[in-house]
Scaffold this motif. Structure first.
Motif, PDB file in Angstrom:
ATOM      1  N   ASN B  91       0.861  -1.136  -0.192  1.00 29.54           N
ATOM      2  CA  ASN B  91       0.223  -0.053   0.112  1.00 29.54           C
ATOM      3  C   ASN B  91       0.633   1.386   0.081  1.00 29.54           C
ATOM      4  O   ASN B  91       1.771   1.328   0.866  1.00 29.54           O
ATOM      5  CB  ASN B  91      -0.727   0.009   1.098  1.00 29.54           C
ATOM      6  N   TYR B  94      -2.995   5.242   0.240  1.00 30.23           N
ATOM      7  CA  TYR B  94      -4.196   5.484   0.360  1.00 30.23           C
ATOM      8  C   TYR B  94      -5.121   4.351  -0.075  1.00 30.23           C
ATOM      9  O   TYR B  94      -4.396   3.596  -0.564  1.00 30.23           O
ATOM     10  CB  TYR B  94      -4.645   6.605  -0.554  1.00 30.23           C
ATOM     11  N   GLY B  95      -6.218   3.959   0.383  1.00 32.81           N
ATOM     12  CA  GLY B  95      -6.939   2.833   0.182  1.00 32.81           C
ATOM     13  C   GLY B  95      -6.931   2.371  -1.239  1.00 32.81           C
ATOM     14  O   GLY B  95      -6.837   1.257  -1.553  1.00 32.81           O
ATOM     15  N   GLN B  96      -7.098   3.449  -2.175  1.00 34.09           N
ATOM     16  CA  GLN B  96      -7.263   2.886  -3.762  1.00 34.09           C
ATOM     17  C   GLN B  96      -5.722   2.346  -4.044  1.00 34.09           C
ATOM     18  O   GLN B  96      -5.655   1.822  -5.254  1.00 34.09           O
ATOM     19  CB  GLN B  96      -7.517   4.119  -4.676  1.00 34.09           C
ATOM     20  N   PHE B  98      -3.869  -0.030  -2.551  1.00 37.78           N
ATOM     21  CA  PHE B  98      -3.580  -1.216  -2.197  1.00 37.78           C
ATOM     22  C   PHE B  98      -3.548  -2.189  -3.283  1.00 37.78           C
ATOM     23  O   PHE B  98      -4.451  -2.260  -4.113  1.00 37.78           O
ATOM     24  CB  PHE B  98      -4.828  -2.068  -1.226  1.00 37.78           C
ATOM     25  N   PHE B 100      -2.511  -5.934  -4.699  1.00 36.62           N
ATOM     26  CA  PHE B 100      -2.352  -7.527  -4.213  1.00 36.62           C
ATOM     27  C   PHE B 100      -1.394  -8.274  -5.256  1.00 36.62           C
ATOM     28  O   PHE B 100      -1.597  -7.856  -6.525  1.00 36.62           O
ATOM     29  CB  PHE B 100      -3.541  -8.327  -4.331  1.00 36.62           C
TER      30      PHE B 100
END
Lengths: 112, 110
Positions: B91, B94-96, B98, B100
């Motif tokens: 990350n 910010y959340g956007q 993340f 994987f």
């Protein structure tokens, strides 16, 4: 404590149909996310909501819309389903941005 | 180059073995790092966060090398129940962001 709950768990649609995937969390988390997972691709972010009242596009938003209905609920809508949207969809939540995410158990969606 | 890369495996190891997975990331601004495990047809579950100084949780040890932009996961004394796919997550604030990795599949054999 249910955590993150997704409905439905399975769905088969015909091309062009619409549907809404529901997600609710009971952990009082601020941030919520929608991902799709395809073989060999890993999870890809569709949309996310950092807090109630805000939504932002992720990596693959085309063909989807979202609604953060309240702090608990974050829905994902397919307006006109396409075969390319066949996937497993996961909803997740986190206490706030950049914190570890907790996932629902997924919706398996097939579009014929 | 993909943002987060992992060896897809599968890693097939006997019970009791030690196994290590590596993960490389391309965004030097990445700030937080995690390992998740995902069982077949199940949701990902957080295994552990990865801290700069390295951290251990029972049989699991995570390491971070910022200079080389990779993280690792070491599993000691493998159990049959460790069989799963291990996802590296990076990350960049910010959340956007993340991201994987595609996952590394582990099979622990009796």
């Amino acid at each position: 404590n249910a955590g993150v709950t997704q409905t439905p768990k399975f769905q088969v649609l015909k091309t062009g149909q619409s549907m809404t995937l529901q997600c609710a969390q009971d952990m009082n988390h601020n941030s919520m996310y929608w991902y799709r997972q395809d073989p060999g691709m890993g999870l890809r972010l569709i949309y996310y909501s950092a807090s109630e009242g805000t939504t932002d596009k992720g990596e693959v938003p085309n063909g989807y819309n979202v609604s953060r209905l309240n702090k608990r609920e974050f829905s994902l809508r397919l307006e006109s389903a396409a075969p390319s949207q066949t996937s497993v969809y996961f909803c997740a939540s986190s206490e706030r941005d950049a914190q570890p995410q907790h996932f629902g158990d997924g919706t398996r969606l097939s579009i014929l | 180059r993909k943002e987060v890369e992992q060896d897809p495996g599968p890693f097939n190891v006997p019970e009791g073995a030690t196994v290590a997975f590596n993960c490389t990331y391309s965004n030097s601004a990445s700030q937080s790092f995690f390992w998740y495990r995902q069982d077949c047809r199940k949701e990902p579950k957080l295994l552990m966060s990865v801290y700069s100084s390295g951290n251990e949780d029972g049989r699991f040890t995570a390491q971070l090398n910022r200079a080389s932009q990779y993280i690792s996961l070491l599993i000691r004394d493998s159990k049959l129940s460790d069989s799963a796919t291990y996802l590296c997550v990076v990350n960049a604030n910010y959340g956007q962001n993340f991201v994987f990795g595609p996952g590394t599949r582990l099979s622990v054999l009796p």
